[in-house]
Scaffold this motif. Structure first.
Motif, short mmCIF file in Angstrom:
data_model
loop_
_atom_site.label_atom_id
_atom_site.label_comp_id
_atom_site.label_asym_id
_atom_site.label_seq_id
_atom_site.Cartn_x
_atom_site.Cartn_y
_atom_site.Cartn_z
N UNK A 201 -52.70 -27.06 -22.07
CA UNK A 201 -53.89 -28.11 -22.07
C UNK A 201 -53.19 -29.33 -21.16
N UNK A 202 -54.06 -29.69 -20.08
CA UNK A 202 -53.56 -30.59 -19.16
C UNK A 202 -54.09 -31.79 -19.59
N UNK A 203 -52.96 -32.70 -19.82
CA UNK A 203 -53.25 -34.36 -20.06
C UNK A 203 -53.65 -34.66 -18.78
N UNK A 204 -54.91 -35.43 -18.77
CA UNK A 204 -55.16 -36.22 -17.81
C UNK A 204 -54.40 -37.26 -17.37
N UNK A 205 -53.92 -37.30 -15.97
CA UNK A 205 -52.87 -38.38 -15.73
C UNK A 205 -53.49 -39.52 -15.03
N UNK A 206 -53.42 -40.74 -15.89
CA UNK A 206 -54.05 -41.95 -15.39
C UNK A 206 -53.37 -42.57 -14.29
N UNK A 207 -52.20 -42.52 -14.18
CA UNK A 207 -51.31 -43.03 -13.08
C UNK A 207 -49.87 -43.04 -13.42
N UNK A 208 -49.24 -43.35 -12.39
CA UNK A 208 -47.67 -43.37 -12.49
C UNK A 208 -47.17 -44.98 -12.29
N UNK A 209 -46.54 -45.28 -13.27
CA UNK A 209 -46.03 -46.93 -13.22
C UNK A 209 -44.40 -46.77 -12.84
N UNK A 210 -44.21 -47.74 -11.74
CA UNK A 210 -43.08 -47.76 -11.19
C UNK A 210 -42.35 -49.25 -11.42
N UNK A 211 -41.15 -49.40 -11.41
CA UNK A 211 -40.62 -50.74 -11.45
C UNK A 211 -39.53 -50.69 -10.17
N UNK A 246 -29.67 -49.42 -14.86
CA UNK A 246 -29.93 -50.21 -16.17
C UNK A 246 -30.60 -49.40 -16.86
N UNK A 247 -30.77 -49.68 -18.41
CA UNK A 247 -31.45 -49.03 -19.38
C UNK A 247 -33.16 -49.22 -18.87
N UNK A 248 -33.97 -48.15 -19.62
CA UNK A 248 -35.19 -48.69 -19.34
C UNK A 248 -35.39 -49.78 -20.24
N UNK A 249 -36.65 -50.69 -19.84
CA UNK A 249 -36.91 -51.87 -20.54
C UNK A 249 -36.04 -52.82 -20.73
N UNK A 250 -34.67 -52.90 -19.94
CA UNK A 250 -33.76 -53.69 -20.07
C UNK A 250 -33.99 -55.07 -19.12
N UNK A 251 -34.94 -54.81 -18.16
CA UNK A 251 -35.29 -56.17 -17.37
C UNK A 251 -34.13 -56.27 -16.27
N UNK A 252 -33.17 -55.23 -16.01
CA UNK A 252 -32.15 -55.55 -15.28
C UNK A 252 -32.35 -54.79 -13.99
N UNK A 606 -41.64 -56.30 -13.45
CA UNK A 606 -40.52 -55.32 -12.69
C UNK A 606 -39.29 -56.27 -12.31
N UNK A 607 -38.01 -55.81 -12.68
CA UNK A 607 -36.85 -56.57 -12.51
C UNK A 607 -36.73 -57.22 -11.12
N UNK A 608 -37.07 -56.70 -10.18
CA UNK A 608 -37.30 -57.41 -8.81
C UNK A 608 -38.85 -57.19 -8.36
N UNK A 609 -39.20 -58.25 -7.73
CA UNK A 609 -40.60 -58.27 -7.46
C UNK A 609 -41.16 -57.45 -6.33
#
Length: 699
Positions: A201-211, A246-252, A606-609
């Motif tokens: 079952x292919x889950x629809x891919x809405x988008x890829x989020x990057x930081x 850095x860890x995910x969601x660390x803001x670093x 994102x940690x960097x703009x």
């Protein structure tokens, strides 16, 4: 005391063995018992009921027929079952049916319900026993000695199952098994393998989020072999840095000090528009031996050690003196070379895992190859996770369109993936006697063992310019490579032993121009039949209408839980950074992929703009040079404008039905999460068990 030691040693050895084998991966990728890809047959075999994708040719089919007839089975029902079992070697999934990763076996694993609580299609093993137990079979494939099991001595080559085995239970313990979804294993139920398409079952891919976590421009990323949250990054001029991720969601942001490289090889590397340091690889036992390798270009006019054999030579019917006859470049024939050199971090720290710098002095030259032209020379190196051998990706040598047809020439190492053993090193006499390109040996199971026309180093062929290959972290048989096209198509290939991926006969999924299709009459050229088409491709015109140009950057099978909707898909992109794709296997384990172009954007926090492409919501990546993967299995985009990491979809307001709230707890900076945590846990158990072994010796 000795008996107590012996008992303790045996018990601990058993535990160690169990632990090491606990999580061995399995794969149902279509592969034959020789680990090659199946071939395509337009007609059904004469004896075995297989057509289309098959692992037998007419000669093998006749051999199986002769074997079957020699058994002289008097019962027709039993004979029908034995025929299906023999013919299972023609099944496109025969490598898994015969569990070839565990060694040779005379028959496939027969589906059996008596040795597992898991349901299977049928108890085929019981059917074989009930039908054939009292039937005489000459040279039975079910003899205990063939299965490595204890049994009564066989006094005749003619026997029944009841003469060979005491009971159905013993028989099915030896030959039976199950088909499970947990580890993708298969068993034989009397019919050709048919994958369950309803499970996919292919889950629809809405988008890829990057930081964005780094500003530097790098061309390679390799996770630290110690399993920590550190990785090595390198650039084209020849510097390698060690960074903390850095860890995910660390803001670093990425912790990387460009003023303090791990090693600086710029003095050895020829850096120009098409040359530089193209690859790096760290030995699987780097933490113990400190060995690492760099793949780069050099100029023999500037370096006395840049003196490899020219890839254009008499063995491949190429005359080096004619290489530049029609060229505007003043370069000498094979002036520029591809090099793999070994370096060491030994002596730079008491703990190699904590070494922050390495010695730039070369330890030994692994490979040196003179390049016929100035483009299309690949250059990536990486170690196979299952076999520990070094894989080296070479381009076709350039010259536009591979004018010497190196990619299809079995005696040329250009346009190939090479597989080398850098642990079993040869003597100088062996290098000269065997005509090797440097300090390595050839693995005995390389394809040349079955095809003597092949150069021994070749693992696969028919590439134009492989740019970024990777092994699936969960299924090491899945080895995917992006291959840069010429004028029309870019492609992703699923590489298998001895495979021919078509260039210059094909470009992507279509035939090349008639001029490039033509095969010269010189050299040991591969047959144009049985070429393996890409699992995914895209047209230049579709992605870059303004320039009409494109260049693939191969990626990774996504195995992080950060974006669960992307899990298992193969991510890759185009150099010009407007397009990223996800290729999902449908159905699972089939080798068939459905590709989706996915939107991507940069997280607002994102940690960097992140800057944006003018008049677009796309992040301004500049160019996508490569992808990377860390020990957490998170995937990174290495771009001209920085280092980007795939993060939770919700951070870009993308919807993923599988995404859940992540705990705010952060693991230790030196400890990986997911698969890395499992590896560290297993190592802790190993240390504990080894301590028990020492105590057993002392007491």
């Amino acid at each position: 005391m000795m008996s107590r030691f012996g008992f303790g040693f045996a018990a601990i050895l058993s535990l160690l063995t169990h632990l090491l084998l606990f999580s061995q991966p399995s794969s149902s990728l279509p592969l034959c018992t020789d680990f090659r890809a199946p071939t395509i047959s337009n007609t059904q075999l004469a004896f075995c009921p297989y057509n289309g994708s098959v692992c037998c040719d007419s000669a093998k089919d006749l051999q199986l027929q002769n074997h079957f007839q020699a058994m002289k089975i008097p019962d027709s029902t039993c004979a029908s079952l034995l025929k299906s079992i023999l013919c299972a070697s023609c099944d496109p999934f025969s490598a898994e049916l015969f569990r070839m990763d565990l060694g040779q076996r005379p028959v496939p694993v027969l589906c059996n319900t008596t040795n597992s609580s898991k349901p299977v299609k049928s108890s085929f093993c019981s059917t074989v026993w009930d039908t054939c137990k009292d039937v005489t079979i000459i040279n039975s494939p079910f003899a205990p000695s063939l299965q490595g099991k204890a049994g009564s001595p066989i006094t005749s080559n003619s026997s029944t199952l009841t003469q060979l085995w005491q009971s159905e239970g013993d028989f099915c313990d030896a030959f039976g098994g199950t088909s499970t979804s947990d580890d993708d294993s298969l068993c034989f139920d009397g019919q050709p393998v048919s994958l369950n398409t309803t499970e996919t079952v292919l889950v629809p891919l809405k988008g890829l989020c990057l930081e964005k976590i780094g500003d530097g421009s790098y061309i390679n990323m390799v996770s630290h072999p110690d399993g920590s949250n550190r990785a090595f990054f390198s650039n084209l001029p020849g510097k390698i840095w060690l960074a903390t991720i850095p860890e995910q969601d660390s803001g670093e942001a990425l912790k990387l000090d460009e003023s303090n490289p791990f090693v600086d090889l710029t003095d050895q590397v020829l850096f120009d528009t098409t040359f530089g340091m193209l690859g790096m690889a760290f030995h699987p036992n780097f933490v113990q031996n400190g060995r690492f390798f760099a793949s780069y270009n050099c100029d023999k006019l500037k370096s006395p050690v840049c003196d490899g054999r020219c890839a254009c030579n008499s063995d491949v019917n190429c005359d080096p003196s004619k290489l530049n006859a029609n060229a505007t470049s003043p370069a000498q024939p094979c002036q520029y070379q591809s090099v793999i050199a070994e370096f060491s971090a030994n002596g730079t720290s008491s703990n190699i895992s904590r070494a922050m710098n390495a010695n730039p002095a070369e330890v030994r030259r692994i490979f040196t190859l003179g390049l016929p032209f100035t483009n299309d020379h690949g250059g990536q190196i990486l170690f196979g996770p299952a076999d520990g051998y070094l894989y080296f990706m070479t381009g076709d040598g350039g010259g536009r369109g591979d004018p010497y047809n190196f990619a299809q020439n079995k005696k040329s190492v250009l346009g190939k993936i090479l597989r080398l053993d850098v642990d079993d090193l040869p003597s100088e006499q062996e290098i000269n006697r065997l005509g090797l390109w440097g300090n390595y040996t050839v693995p005995r199971d390389n394809p040349y063992s079955e095809d003597k026309e092949l150069e021994p180093e070749i693992w696969a062929m028919g590439f134009r310019n492989p740019w970024r290959c990777s092994f699936d972290a969960e299924r090491p048989h899945y080895f995917a490579c992006g291959d840069v096209g010429l004028d029309h198509y870019e492609e992703v290939d699923l590489v298998t032993k001895g495979g021919n991926y078509g260039w210059r006969i094909y470009e992507g999924p279509v035939l090349s121009s008639p001029q490039q299709q033509s095969l010269s009459s010189t050299g040991k050229l591969a047959s144009s039949s049985n070429l393996i088409l890409p699992i995914s491709s895209y047209s230049h015109a579709d992605v870059n209408k303004n320039l009409g140009s494109a260049a693939i950057s191969g990626g990774f099978f996504y195995r992080s839980q950060t974006d669960p909707c992307m899990y298992g898909s193969y991510l890759y992109g185009d150099l010009y950074a407007y397009d990223i794709w996800a290729a999902a296997e449908t159905p699972k384990n089939s080798g068939n992929f459905t590709t989706t172009k996915i939107p991507f954007s940069c997280a607002g926090d994102s940690p960097l703009q992140c800057s944006s492409v003018p008049n677009s919501t796309l992040p301004a990546l500049g160019y996508i040079f490569s992808f990377g993967e860390d020990n957490r299995k998170d995937v990174f985009v290495l771009a001209r404008n920085g280092v980007y990491r795939v993060v939770r979809p919700s951070r870009c307001n993308y919807t993923c039905s599988k995404e859940s709230v992540v705990s705010s707890g952060k693991p230790s900076p030196s400890s990986p999460s997911n698969g890395g945590q499992l590896a560290r846990s297993q190592m802790q158990w190993l240390h504990f068990l080894l301590l028990l072994l020492v105590l057993a010796c002392l007491y």
